[in-house]
Scaffold this active site. Structure first.
Site, short mmCIF file in Angstrom:
data_model
loop_
_atom_site.label_atom_id
_atom_site.label_comp_id
_atom_site.label_asym_id
_atom_site.label_seq_id
_atom_site.Cartn_x
_atom_site.Cartn_y
_atom_site.Cartn_z
N SER A 230 -14.75 10.46 7.03
CA SER A 230 -14.60 11.32 8.21
C SER A 230 -13.50 12.34 8.01
O SER A 230 -13.31 13.21 8.84
CB SER A 230 -14.32 10.47 9.45
OG SER A 230 -13.18 9.66 9.23
N ASN B 52 -8.88 1.08 15.06
CA ASN B 52 -9.73 1.16 16.25
C ASN B 52 -8.97 1.68 17.47
O ASN B 52 -9.47 2.54 18.20
CB ASN B 52 -10.33 -0.22 16.55
CG ASN B 52 -11.24 -0.70 15.44
OD1 ASN B 52 -11.55 0.06 14.51
ND2 ASN B 52 -11.68 -1.94 15.51
N THR C 96 -33.53 37.45 44.58
CA THR C 96 -34.03 36.08 44.43
C THR C 96 -35.32 36.22 43.64
O THR C 96 -36.03 37.21 43.79
CB THR C 96 -34.29 35.36 45.76
OG1 THR C 96 -35.29 36.05 46.48
CG2 THR C 96 -33.02 35.26 46.61
N SER D 288 -27.64 47.90 15.18
CA SER D 288 -28.77 47.34 14.46
C SER D 288 -28.67 47.76 13.01
O SER D 288 -28.15 48.83 12.69
CB SER D 288 -30.07 47.87 15.06
OG SER D 288 -31.13 47.79 14.15
N ASN E 15 -26.16 46.78 21.23
CA ASN E 15 -26.66 45.53 21.79
C ASN E 15 -25.54 44.70 22.39
O ASN E 15 -24.46 44.63 21.81
CB ASN E 15 -27.35 44.71 20.70
CG ASN E 15 -28.56 45.42 20.12
OD1 ASN E 15 -29.33 46.04 20.86
ND2 ASN E 15 -28.72 45.35 18.81
N GLU F 297 -25.06 37.84 24.84
CA GLU F 297 -26.15 36.97 24.37
C GLU F 297 -25.60 35.67 23.80
O GLU F 297 -26.19 34.60 23.98
CB GLU F 297 -26.97 37.69 23.30
CG GLU F 297 -27.74 38.90 23.85
CD GLU F 297 -28.32 39.73 22.71
OE1 GLU F 297 -29.44 39.45 22.31
OE2 GLU F 297 -27.60 40.65 22.22
N TYR G 37 -15.72 -1.97 18.62
CA TYR G 37 -15.94 -0.80 17.78
C TYR G 37 -17.11 -1.00 16.81
O TYR G 37 -17.22 -2.03 16.14
CB TYR G 37 -14.68 -0.51 16.95
CG TYR G 37 -14.82 0.76 16.15
CD1 TYR G 37 -14.54 1.99 16.73
CD2 TYR G 37 -15.27 0.74 14.84
CE1 TYR G 37 -14.71 3.17 16.01
CE2 TYR G 37 -15.43 1.91 14.11
CZ TYR G 37 -15.16 3.12 14.70
OH TYR G 37 -15.33 4.28 14.00
N GLN H 29 -18.03 6.89 15.44
CA GLN H 29 -17.52 8.03 14.67
C GLN H 29 -18.30 9.32 14.97
O GLN H 29 -17.82 10.42 14.71
CB GLN H 29 -17.59 7.70 13.18
CG GLN H 29 -16.99 8.76 12.29
CD GLN H 29 -16.74 8.22 10.89
OE1 GLN H 29 -15.95 7.32 10.70
NE2 GLN H 29 -17.44 8.75 9.91
N LYS I 295 -16.86 12.52 17.20
CA LYS I 295 -15.87 13.54 16.87
C LYS I 295 -16.46 14.91 16.55
O LYS I 295 -16.03 15.92 17.09
CB LYS I 295 -14.99 13.04 15.72
CG LYS I 295 -13.69 12.41 16.27
CD LYS I 295 -12.88 11.72 15.23
CE LYS I 295 -13.51 10.41 14.85
NZ LYS I 295 -13.67 9.44 15.95
#
Lengths: 460, 460, 460, 460
Positions: free
Chosen positions: B18, B105, B150, B272, B280, B285, B312, B317, B320
């Site tokens: 990790s 742990n 609406t 573009s 744009n 976006e 545990y 893991q 995370k």
């Protein structure tokens, strides 16, 4: 409506109609309609006679809804229009005055807010009940030794009561979360109109008080567009369901012949259609299986809101079936969890036998070395070597003699043998929150206090 | 470790390690390690010299982490082992004493709790900043008329300031949610050991205070198994991201040539690769597009917890990377939202032209009829017919003459023509939370107060 | 670009830049650029000298990408612009001719299609390898009896080989699904331009052949807007990951001391930082834990596409990190699964002991009664009563005497006692697909044939 | 059953009973039961009289299910037990012979496989119908100019027919996906028993043929544990729903007053309860809104399968409500999409006006420069500067005079002015798959062929 010449296409009717599922909002709709009618009266839009005819009609509607006799027509698009239509049938054209100064947009947001508030309250009540049951079980099994696990490998012994209390704290946090959901649903959408507010200065604060809200929503556009309350409820429900999933997964596991730690009562088990010996813990499996469905309700609502411009769009209608399914599912699970837990029968002997596995005391041996001055990391290595030696020689740790111990460390003396008992290990877990009897007693007391505080706080 | 003879398989190392992502927890790990060392000193497990060597070593580690010079070895499984390994390199065997009375742990659960707490605080700060920006924008555009929508159809006019404040309230609720997340992360896992508590009665409450927690977690099994804090953060983040999605979707929409209501600043736009004319609204976006990813972080964690027995398991893991991606994504979005909003340029003329669409005043005409005594439902029908007639005759509502009005209702008099102006409609939305100037001024004041309360409450 | 005066805001740059993750598409980008350059040559847009300078430049880029020396600049927005920029540095202004007749929109869609195609192929290869490993394991354990489970309760005995082959068929279907994904990615987006096609009649079919596609995409708008290939890959990956989750969950379960059916090799296990005795099946836990993450990648992409008008919007950029994380995760899991499985050590004795549990033969007794003429439903009830009686008397089924049997049915004769052996039960499962030795041998043969067909079909 | 003494707890009954939703599987259950009974006859387990009494009973059941008169009892746990119970009521104890050699586990897997197969076929049919409608619409609007968009900014002109065909190809791929789902559901679980196979050598292949499967499932454990077919269906449905979401999102957008490109028929629109002028595109909003719900059905099933050991566990029951909701939702959406599309009225004038925006031709000007020898990247910059100059001077591109053009490039000659017309731009998109008339005609032909191939392939 006169704006339209063509009637709805039959497929559009099927796609559009929400009444098959939103009829259950009927009682909330009636409740807010009565409060709204009173506000119309206060503003002089209705006179006393009109108000009383509307109230009378709405009460009849309430009775019909309650008794299952409310007549739904094919052209009823949703519960709001159905109730208005029925009100006009019952009270005459004056019923058509009720929709002055409101829109379905604020109306449905208000129904949903009332629904969320009620089910948040029910969530508190039901998690509280399960939490109380867990305390009771923990008390009854406070001195039953069992192996605690990490990675599903036996790790260190704990008391069963300690293990059960882990779930108490989860459920207790769930209750606090539902309380927070209730707190987030204190603003009343009603009176926001379609999106911009109303041409009538009705007393929204009075209506809010009448309906049990703290105040009127501050922004009309936000009020009709938001589904935050639904989102909040579903997030709390998803966590709670995940806690139940873990609890139920352990019950399934412990009910296996291999573990044999507990047995589910017959009244929560099923047999097999073909295997006559089977007694399956179906109830626990179902509790376990529901979590992804409730998480999916959350993602459905989040998805429907994604990219959605203000104010109301029809996509918001997707909130309801997801919400209703989640409340129904979670509430049934919580209701069933209580008697399921109450009916569990634990097997003290099998738990104790498993807790007697000497490898569970390896950490205690390492700590013995630490007490004699060895750094923990080094002690860990020494005991690791000891464990390996025992496994390779096919011996239990207690079967190693002093000579064999000395191969690993001169510091290992007779106290070593004394450590290889579950009681010794259990009672050495003296840190706050640990499993030793004294600490567990404190924890039980803390749990009882937390529950009492919750009762006081939530007015139960 | 001596328990093992075989080194890890290279594929297992890749799957298991990790450290490529948990290295960022390093500073928290050092922080809690110092507090833990002090507790070991108080309990007599370390002496002053040992404590100071460990503290010195940890401070060096902190510096290395901060400066990017911390040496990661191939065999470092995770940040905790890497820091311990490095500490021993720096401080000698005494570094091996640090792990007395704790486990990875409870250590990782504590790192994660500290991380969640800090990022909840950052969430408050960043939503607060966007909310403050929205107030400022709303003030600047408080009397700019625009159509409210609406179903993406023009509905009734609102002031742009009113529309912008709708988002203020969303962001304000988000800040409150992050505050609640912070409140839910007040319990310290450290001192729970592997799962059962420790053989050492360290003063957990002192450590908790030192690390800024309110108290030590009540149950050791729960403390190392729970990821509720991550779940809580992700739920708050998912709602917040969904609010940004809606805001950004409107900016994209309004930036289209067809709407033309606003323009994103060049510094938040892209061109573009092929079309030289393009500008744009990429920033908007992207703000919009991130919500599903943050919702997916929540479902990842919920999924990893599903069915997981205590305590545990390595599945935990998976919390995370999901959490880190969510904090990084949301925080960047919130940071960017502030200058993006600040740089928006609204087009008053185009907004006003659209707000002048006379169909927007249809509700006001219906309410005119109501004021003359007609039930609203009936008035709605009358005006619907009028609208249809106008559309069929290709006329604006103001182009219908008195005779044409009379075909629909005798109650329609000259006031009818007076209603067909946006100012009139806007100012008639007099209900609390409505868009009329007076109500909007009140709302701005309420928003400023809410923000001030938030500042006071969260100590910013 | 001259269209813009203001440089990008630093926060926009961070939000917008995809190069930190899309750089890995570089090799595909170079590959398609070379094919595109050749098409430009065929159409007379480039001359031979220009083509060769561009090809040479692109090959240098390919080398730099491969060797990790490709220089990324701060202003490089994405891999496409970075490579073009670098090409111009290397080849001079002629490099600026490469973008004739194409857009980043069709370019990125083509990169992604190539990536999906390659990783679908890798998916086939890796699932095939795991499937082959499962056949090998199944052969080695084809006559090892073990209990089969339903509801995690022992149900009927099966051979371990039979159980392992269940996973073979899952992985085999996964391979077929990846083959289908490959089949769905046979259309080349390149040549669709920004959205409408190009002003140049390049020979798209020739380019498609060159890049290994079957044909050019039929509609330029669809080609740049679609992410169906990503969706298809992620759906196949999600199912495959769920299969691995189930397999790994069983390995974790079987590795528990309580089941004790197998042991994970040391090189795929981890120890504990605190408990010296621990040997945890981390690799299996991680295989199990990854499924929700891959499902989340699918929901991320589905979410980003939801509500998105044609053609390209920046939201589509959200496809890549989700896709890359899913391929990395799944491929590592599949790679690790093979040696993990190869290193499993099963415990024949513990499996056999568990398979000897006489309650597993209850169905066989019911079928005995059926053979004697009793309807199955009735026989099921009789045996259920028998089981209950045995449990209440604390006896095994074989310990009931003829008199006790007769209390339940006169039809129970001496054959009853003969049924209470695992071999008898196992070999009586004679239906096609059942666990008896003969059927299992047929199934192994079928599995080998299926794998061979897959190899032939996918050209491995 | 005699194994149990205690009746189910009322809450367990509610949690466990699947009959409220699985009753709809009744017809499949009857169908497979008849085939199974015939296999029992062939194996000599039933005689002719018994078979005919069972068949007769099952036909009565089928009639009752069809007519809605099938009597459900409170204690009926699921559709399988309910039908067996009813059969015994109708046919006497011989009905109890039907369950010989099968289990609910293989029975329900078979029902689900039959359901998936039928709804995959319906998926093909319904997507085909929508696809055919899109071809028809595309033909009718093949020469209507409109702006194509990227980032919701006008990009280049396209023909409306070309835009509509983009959706044709999406729906066509959906049909192919449903065909693949059908292909993946060709194996019959029935005959796998509870998990291990049966004690009876029934002719599974004959039953498979009778029920329209290709073959019997190869592994009994896999057959009862797998829900791959459900997963496959839901993946195909999720992509299809996402396509509908995009199509519907465009209809909503185009129906806005600002775009004004199309109008939804009255019979697919709704009014407002308060705003008499409103005509909302509710049908399109609902089509759009359903995608997250169908994705959520997929995640529900994936979640329920996560971590689940073999063989059957009750968690698998969670597949059905998710699947049924997805089929109901998607099929209604597809059914409604056809007449919704048929009833759309496009506004040729507004489309053409928007397509006349001269900025849309900027790429064509750049390509003019390329034809005169300038590298594209340079040409892009020149035209970008030109656009900026025009915007700053408040001029259209055609209003720039030759002198102003020359400030940017000497290569810009009179052809420049000729490019500033939509027809010219449209017809210059000559690449395969582009929007020019000739290419569009080819594409229409290809679409018709693809549909015809699909019809032939799927036997429609």
């Amino acid at each position: 409506m006169a704006r339209f010449r063509d009637p709805p296409h039959p497929l559009f009717r099927r796609l559009n109609a929400s009444i098959p599922f939103d009829l259950r909002l009927g009682p909330y709709d009636v409740q807010q309609s009565i409060a709204h009618a009173q506000a119309l009266r206060s503003a002089g839009i209705l006179d006393d006679v009109e108000l009383s005819r509307i109230e009378e009609g709405l009460k009849t509607v309430a009775g019909e809804l309650d008794g299952g006799s409310f007549p739904v027509h094919e052209e009823d698009e949703d519960v709001h229009m159905a109730i208005e239509r029925r009100l006009i049938e019952l009270a005459g054209p004056v019923g058509g005055k009720l929709h002055t100064g409101r829109s379905r947009n604020d109306q449905v947001a208000t129904d949903v807010a009332l629904y969320v508030r009620d089910h948040a309250a029910l969530g508190i009540e039901l998690t509280h009940a399960v939490a109380a049951r867990l305390i009771e079980l923990a008390e009854r099994h406070s001195d039953w030794a069992m192996p605690g696990y990490t990675h599903l490998q036996r790790a260190q012994p704990v008391y069963l009561g300690h293990h059960l209390l882990a779930y108490f704290w989860m459920l207790h946090r769930d209750a606090l979360r539902f309380e927070a959901v209730r707190g987030m649903s204190r603003e009343m959408p009603l009176g926001s109109g379609a999106l911009a507010g109303m041409n009538w200065a009705l007393d929204r604060e009075a209506v809010a008080r009448e309906l049990g809200f703290d105040r009127a929503a501050a922004n009309s556009l936000d009020a009709v567009s938001s589904r935050d309350g639904v989102f909040d409820y579903l997030a709390a429900a998803a966590i709670c369901a995940t806690h139940l999933s873990r609890l139920a997964a352990e019950i399934v596991l412990w009910s296996s012949e291999e573990f044999g730690f507990c047995e589910v009562a017959e009244e929560f088990s099923s047999g097999s259609s073909i295997m006559p010996q089977k007694k399956n813990p179906d109830a626990a499996e179902l509790l376990r299986a529901k979590a992804p469905r409730i998480v999916a309700a959350l993602t459905t609502v989040a998805g429907a809101l994604h990219c959605l411009p203000l104010a109301y769009s029809k996509d918001l209608q997707e909130d309801k079936e997801a919400l209703f399914d989640a409340t129904d599912t979670l509430e049934l699970c919580l209701e069933a969890a209580d008697p399921l837990l109450a009916g569990l029968r634990f097997d003290r002997r099998r738990l104790a036998t498993a807790a007697g596995d000497e490898l569970l005391f390896a950490t205690d041996i390492a700590d013995l070395l630490v007490r004699k001055g060895m750094p923990f990391r080094e002690a860990h290595g020494v005991v690791g070597g000891l464990v390996r030696a025992a496994l390779e020689r096919g011996k239990r740790l207690s079967e190693l003699d002093r000579g064999e111990l000395a191969e690993h460390s001169e510091l290992l003396d007779d106290e070593y043998y004394d450590l290889l008992r579950p009681e010794r290990s259990l009672e050495s877990k003296v840190s706050a929150g640990g499993t030793s009897s004294e600490r567990l007693a404190e924890q039980l007391e803390a749990a009882r206090s937390a529950l009492a505080r919750l009762e006081a706080q939530t007015g139960r």
